[in-house]
Design a protein around this motif. Structure first.
Motif, PDB file in Angstrom:
ATOM      1  N   UNK A 102       0.987  -1.342   0.211  1.00 38.70           N
ATOM      2  CA  UNK A 102       0.070  -0.256   0.072  1.00 38.70           C
ATOM      3  C   UNK A 102       0.913   1.175   0.044  1.00 38.70           C
ATOM      4  N   UNK A 103       0.845   1.888  -1.097  1.00 39.11           N
ATOM      5  CA  UNK A 103       1.717   3.276  -1.148  1.00 39.11           C
ATOM      6  C   UNK A 103       0.985   4.292  -1.425  1.00 39.11           C
ATOM      7  N   UNK A 104       1.252   5.655  -1.180  1.00 39.10           N
ATOM      8  CA  UNK A 104       0.777   6.841  -1.304  1.00 39.10           C
ATOM      9  C   UNK A 104       1.425   7.780  -2.306  1.00 39.10           C
ATOM     10  N   UNK A 105       0.521   8.293  -3.212  1.00 43.57           N
ATOM     11  CA  UNK A 105       0.917   9.329  -4.201  1.00 43.57           C
ATOM     12  C   UNK A 105       0.797  10.417  -3.395  1.00 43.57           C
ATOM     13  N   UNK A 106       2.009  10.665  -2.696  1.00 39.74           N
ATOM     14  CA  UNK A 106       2.006  12.016  -1.737  1.00 39.74           C
ATOM     15  C   UNK A 106       2.120  13.386  -2.862  1.00 39.74           C
ATOM     16  N   UNK A 107       1.853  14.523  -2.165  1.00 33.72           N
ATOM     17  CA  UNK A 107       1.943  15.787  -2.748  1.00 33.72           C
ATOM     18  C   UNK A 107       2.767  16.692  -1.747  1.00 33.72           C
ATOM     19  N   UNK A 108       2.721  17.925  -2.108  1.00 31.11           N
ATOM     20  CA  UNK A 108       3.550  19.200  -1.394  1.00 31.11           C
ATOM     21  C   UNK A 108       2.437  19.152  -0.296  1.00 31.11           C
ATOM     22  N   UNK A 109       1.191  19.093  -0.606  1.00 30.77           N
ATOM     23  CA  UNK A 109       0.003  19.359   0.230  1.00 30.77           C
ATOM     24  C   UNK A 109      -0.058  18.446   1.474  1.00 30.77           C
ATOM     25  N   UNK A 110       0.045  17.086   1.176  1.00 27.72           N
ATOM     26  CA  UNK A 110       0.048  16.188   2.199  1.00 27.72           C
ATOM     27  C   UNK A 110       1.327  16.039   2.965  1.00 27.72           C
ATOM     28  N   UNK A 111       2.357  16.242   2.379  1.00 25.00           N
ATOM     29  CA  UNK A 111       3.738  16.164   3.081  1.00 25.00           C
ATOM     30  C   UNK A 111       4.665  17.284   3.111  1.00 25.00           C
ATOM     31  N   UNK A 112       4.051  18.692   2.902  1.00 26.21           N
ATOM     32  CA  UNK A 112       4.840  19.974   2.958  1.00 26.21           C
ATOM     33  C   UNK A 112       3.951  21.063   3.510  1.00 26.21           C
ATOM     34  N   UNK A 113       2.589  21.280   3.166  1.00 27.71           N
ATOM     35  CA  UNK A 113       1.647  22.142   3.769  1.00 27.71           C
ATOM     36  C   UNK A 113       0.789  21.930   4.807  1.00 27.71           C
ATOM     37  N   UNK A 114       0.350  20.745   4.635  1.00 29.10           N
ATOM     38  CA  UNK A 114      -0.814  20.709   5.655  1.00 29.10           C
ATOM     39  C   UNK A 114      -0.428  20.636   7.098  1.00 29.10           C
TER      40      UNK A 114
END
Length: 345
Positions: A102-114
């Motif tokens: 199970x992998x996540x296509x993370x983003x700047x939102x999920x891992x930088x901003x939120x």
């Protein structure tokens, strides 16, 4: 004296037996781990996209999944779990078994901003650093300021400065869509608002797809969308592009200026990025195996050409480098959130 020697001898025998036992158990566990890694994957791998279908996160996930299946025969399924600016999907992966499936296509939102944005709203249901094992950066992507063409034509808006002028003359009348709170699309708008001293009503959606539908239908005026999900609509005339948010022009839209070029906001830059992450404690050999195969997929001529044409730059950077990049993004966006006064809408 004889009792002491006997006791000492038995003690040494017990220590040696215990040591051999633990060594054997460690050897068996290591052999089992090596076998599991060698056989990976033995079932379908899921890439969780924390936004609705048709957005850039979804586009990149499906490009990677398709190439992994084509080249390696891996069964890779893309599953959309939208909501809360990507937090629902990110939490799901954070709490999944750390086995690489199970992998996540993370983003700047999920891992930088939120983490900074949601601090006043009760915080995140996951820790973007402690709960994940970075796999690889898939692609950095510029955002693009796009308008509904009818709205732009009606109000004679052809440049960024004309858009700013219209917003200042019509306070409260301009609305701007995003793919959700905390996304780079949202933060690009917030940074633009604070830098140009204008007000726009923020309308968060569960992904770029539904936001773009409303934008092209005329229900929304503007959006700072990720370039890959908007570029075909720009080329077909369904959206009007005014500027990209990156420091340099995008080769995919060479005639569209940067916001820094088009205005007096000389240091404006608010690009996005997308990358794969696994749950924390996923075995390193599995993380490395996935990273290596994804890097090969991104470097394949077909995928590379497709992504570049859409404005995304394929990466595939090593896991350790991606981890350091995420840490730097936390610092950068925490400052932007504070200075822009952005809130969860």
């Amino acid at each position: 004296m004889k009792l002491t020697k006997l006791t000492s001898k038995k003690f040494i025998q017990r220590v040696l037996s215990t040591t051999l036992l633990f060594s054997s158990l460690a050897f068996i566990a290591n052999a089992h781990s090596q076998t599991a890694t060698t056989n990976f994957p033995t079932k379908a791998i899921r890439i969780i996209v924390p936004f609705a279908a048709a957005g850039t996160t979804d586009i990149l996930a499906r490009a990677v999944a398709g190439e992994l299946q084509k080249n390696n025969g891996w069964n890779v399924i893309v599953e959309n779990k939208p909501g809360a600016g990507g937090n629902i999907g990110a939490e799901y992966v954070a709490k999944s078994p750390p086995d690489g499936y199970t992998l996540l296509m993370g983003t700047v939102g999920t891992h930088g901003i939120n983490q900074a944005l949601y601090a006043k709203a009760g915080g995140l249901p996951y820790d973007p650093i402690k709960d994940f094992e970075p796999v690889t950066l898939v692609a950095p992507v510029p955002n693009v300021l796009v308008l509904n063409p009818a709205f732009a034509k009606k109000n004679n808006i052809n440049t960024v400065n004309e858009f700013i002028e219209y917003a200042k003359k019509n306070p409260g009348k301009v609305n701007v869509a995003s793919s959700g709170n905390g996304t780079s699309i949202h933060m690009s708008a917030e940074l633009f608002k604070s830098s140009s001293n204008i007000f726009m009503l923020h309308l968060p959606y569960k992904g770029s797809g539904p936001a773009l539908v409303d934008l092209m239908a005329g229900n929304v005026d503007a959006m700072f969308d990720n370039l890959p999900s908007s570029i075909n609509f720009i080329r077909s005339g369904k959206l009007k592009a005014l500027a990209v948010t990156s420091a340099k022009r995008s080769p995919a839209l060479p005639d569209v200026p940067t916001i820094a070029e088009a205005t007096n906001m000389k240091n404006f830059e608010a690009s996005s990025w997308f990358g794969l992450l696994a749950p924390a404690k996923t075995p390193k050999p599995i993380v490395n195996q996935i990273r290596n195969e994804v890097a090969k997929a991104l470097n394949s001529p077909a995928v590379k050409e497709k992504l570049l044409a859409q404005g995304a730059e394929p990466s595939g950077m090593p896991s350790e480098q991606f981890a350091a990049f995420i840490a730097s993004e936390h610092i950068k966006w925490a400052k932007v959130v504070k200075e822009s006064g952005a809130t969860v809408d």
